[in-house]
Design a protein around this motif. Structure first.
Motif, short mmCIF file in Angstrom:
data_model
loop_
_atom_site.label_atom_id
_atom_site.label_comp_id
_atom_site.label_asym_id
_atom_site.label_seq_id
_atom_site.Cartn_x
_atom_site.Cartn_y
_atom_site.Cartn_z
N ALA A 98 -41.58 -37.26 -49.43
CA ALA A 98 -42.20 -37.63 -50.70
C ALA A 98 -41.14 -37.95 -51.75
O ALA A 98 -41.32 -38.86 -52.59
N LYS A 144 -47.97 -45.59 -44.85
CA LYS A 144 -49.05 -44.74 -44.35
C LYS A 144 -48.56 -43.29 -44.25
O LYS A 144 -47.37 -43.03 -44.02
N GLU A 145 -49.48 -42.36 -44.46
CA GLU A 145 -49.14 -40.96 -44.28
C GLU A 145 -48.88 -40.68 -42.81
O GLU A 145 -49.60 -41.15 -41.93
N ASN A 146 -47.88 -39.86 -42.56
CA ASN A 146 -47.50 -39.51 -41.19
C ASN A 146 -47.21 -38.01 -41.15
O ASN A 146 -46.06 -37.58 -41.21
N SER A 148 -46.58 -34.72 -42.72
CA SER A 148 -46.01 -34.37 -44.02
C SER A 148 -45.03 -35.44 -44.51
O SER A 148 -44.39 -35.27 -45.54
N PHE A 150 -44.11 -39.98 -44.74
CA PHE A 150 -44.70 -41.30 -44.89
C PHE A 150 -43.98 -42.25 -43.94
O PHE A 150 -42.75 -42.21 -43.81
#
Length: 505
Positions: A98, A144-146, A148, A150
């Motif tokens: 993040a 895209k979220e992967n 915890s 991205f």
């Protein structure tokens, strides 16, 4: 002449070739070296140096793996390497944290610059909700979220399309941190940038602050963003109230109950750098006002079943009853009768008052408005009290029993912005007694009956007693409380005004 023409033509060809050589040719010709150079020349990278953050990009080939690598050094001197490995024209990193997303967007923006955008022009697009649906195959960018992390992919050969943000604004969903603070009953703030907006929302104990900045000029999107923040902090009722008192932006400051709004606010951009270069609107909210005047749900229109109650006014015994303007409506039966039955009746009636007295009659088991010549009792307004008096105290003693089932009475407190009210429901029995006990007949001696020789009638020595029929006319002292010259309209108004003084239960 022909030689000159050939020379000019040759010169034009040389100039054309030179221009083609000097102007970048985009598309498949962009290399990883071009990308790295564009990152290092980025305006954002230059700005970060002012915060003692160093960002350097390199293209490299290691163990057969070609990549663009970002070396990010924080103010403490710690360096993190973020690598985007190439697969043809696509560079990707499946495990961007993040904290690293910001630097990934700098890289994506630098690629956009190679396709003709100004540095920073793509940030609003990347920060918009629409970008969440972008794919590397279609738009050339994907995040895209992967778990915890991205997973971020970029096609360096494609020009990422800009999102139309003309109708965009910050929605309630985007203030998720504030929602968590509210749910936990705590204080705190949420700040950042999203598309063309910068924001800082602070929830405090006594006051809350909403600060929204917009690139360029303030638009309706800023107004809608403020409404979204108000909805998350307080709910729909406060949103509706704000729209009533402040339906659109106005120049300068504006102060109204509970709210202070500054259309051209100034903030310290060193402490809040997200607002640097933005037009800003700030809203300060008084939480006490909001809670007491707008959100007081336990006292807004609810109905409370109060059960049964019996009221007794015995004028034959007590003569009259007095209630002070500031007495509790429930302290006496007379006060309750006035507050919950007489006052609403007088307020809704068009009957004119007589001087400083209002007359009440009883018809079909209910109290109605009366007159001086036809009434059971009256209410006289004094300087500091109301007095209940019978209008025919010399009548034969009479008790009237009245029934009010499901009587709804309004009780309220006056607020700054609105009245807080509720309804109390009762089954009420009212007993009103007035007049005098009928005098017992005077005993007489038995006498012999005599016959009238002329008429043949029997004379018992007594006259038939006249029937003592109760009267409803006002035969009390006609000069009582008279001569004040109080107009009927003023008297009725006084009756209505006193209702707020009798709310203290």
């Amino acid at each position: 002449m022909r030689t000159l023409t050939r020379k000019i033509g040759l010169l034009l060809i040389i100039m054309l070739l030179a221009s083609l050589w000097m102007v970048p040719v985009y598309g498949d010709t962009i290399t990883l070296d071009d990308v790295a150079e564009s990152v290092n020349n980025s305006d954002t990278v230059k700005d970060l140096k002012g915060f003692n953050i160093q960002v350097e990009a390199f293209s490299s080939l290691e163990d057969g793996e070609e990549a663009v690598r970002l070396f990010v050094t924080n103010p403490e001197g710690q360096t993190t390497v973020i690598s985007f490995v190439a697969d043809g024209n696509v560079i990707a990193n499946e495990h961007v944290t993040a904290d690293q997303v910001y630097y990934a967007l700098i890289l994506a923006d630098a690629i956009g610059h190679l396709h003709g955008y100004e540095y920073g022009e793509l940030y609003d697009t990347f920060n918009s909700d629409a970008a969440a649906s972008y794919t590397v195959e279609n738009e050339g960018f994907e995040a895209k979220e992967n778990g915890s992390y991205f997973a971020i992919k970029m096609d360096i050969s494609k020009k990422v399309p800009l999102v139309d943000l003309s109708d965009y604004y910050l929605t309630p969903d985007e203030f998720d941190t504030i929602k968590g603070i509210i749910d936990e009953g705590e204080v705190g703030n949420q700040s950042g940038r999203k598309a063309q907006y910068a924001y800082d929302v602070l929830v405090g104990n006594d006051e809350s602050y909403i600060t929204i900045g917009e690139e360029g000029e303030i638009t309706d999107g800023t107004y809608k963003s403020i409404l979204s923040a108000l909805e998350v902090i307080y709910g729909d009722k406060v949103v509706e109230y704000f729209q009533e008192i402040y339906p659109e932006f106005r120049e300068g400051g504006y102060v109204v109950d509970g709210f202070e709004i500054d259309y051209d606010a100034i903030v310290d951009t060193e402490e809040q750098p997200m607002f640097d270069g933005y037009k800003i609107v700030s809203v300060k909210v008084n939480n006490e006002f909001v809670n007491n005047e707008i959100l007081r749900t336990e006292y807004i229109g609810e109905t409370i079943d109060m059960g049964s109650k019996t009221l007794t006014l015995d004028f034959s015994k007590d003569g009259s009853y007095k209630i002070g303007f500031f007495d509790s409506a429930r302290a006496t039966d007379a006060g309750f009768l006035y507050k919950f039955i007489l006052e609403p009746l007088a307020a809704e009636s068009d009957v004119e008052a007589d001087g400083n007295a209002v007359y009440f009659d009883v018809v079909d088991g209910k109290i109605t408005m009366g007159s001086k010549d036809k009434s059971v009792f009256k209410v006289v307004i004094g300087e500091d009290s109301l007095e209940f008096l019978p209008t025919n105290p010399d009548a034969e003693k009479t008790t009237l029993t009245l029934k009010y089932d499901n009587l709804k009475a309004i009780q309220y407190e006056e607020g700054h912005s609105q009245d807080h009210y509720r309804y109390e429901e009762y089954d009420v029995t009212v007993n009103i007694t007035y007049g005098k006990e009928k005098a017992a007949p005077t005993p007489t001696k038995p006498t012999d009956s005599k016959t009238d020789n002329t008429s043949g009638k029997t004379n018992s020595g007594t006259k038939p007693a006249a029937t003592n029929v109760p009267k409803t006319g006002d035969e009390s002292n006609g000069t009582l409380w008279m001569g004040f010259g109080i107009a009927a309209a003023i008297l009725i108004a006084a009756l209505v005004v006193t209702r707020k003084a009798h709310n203290r239960a």
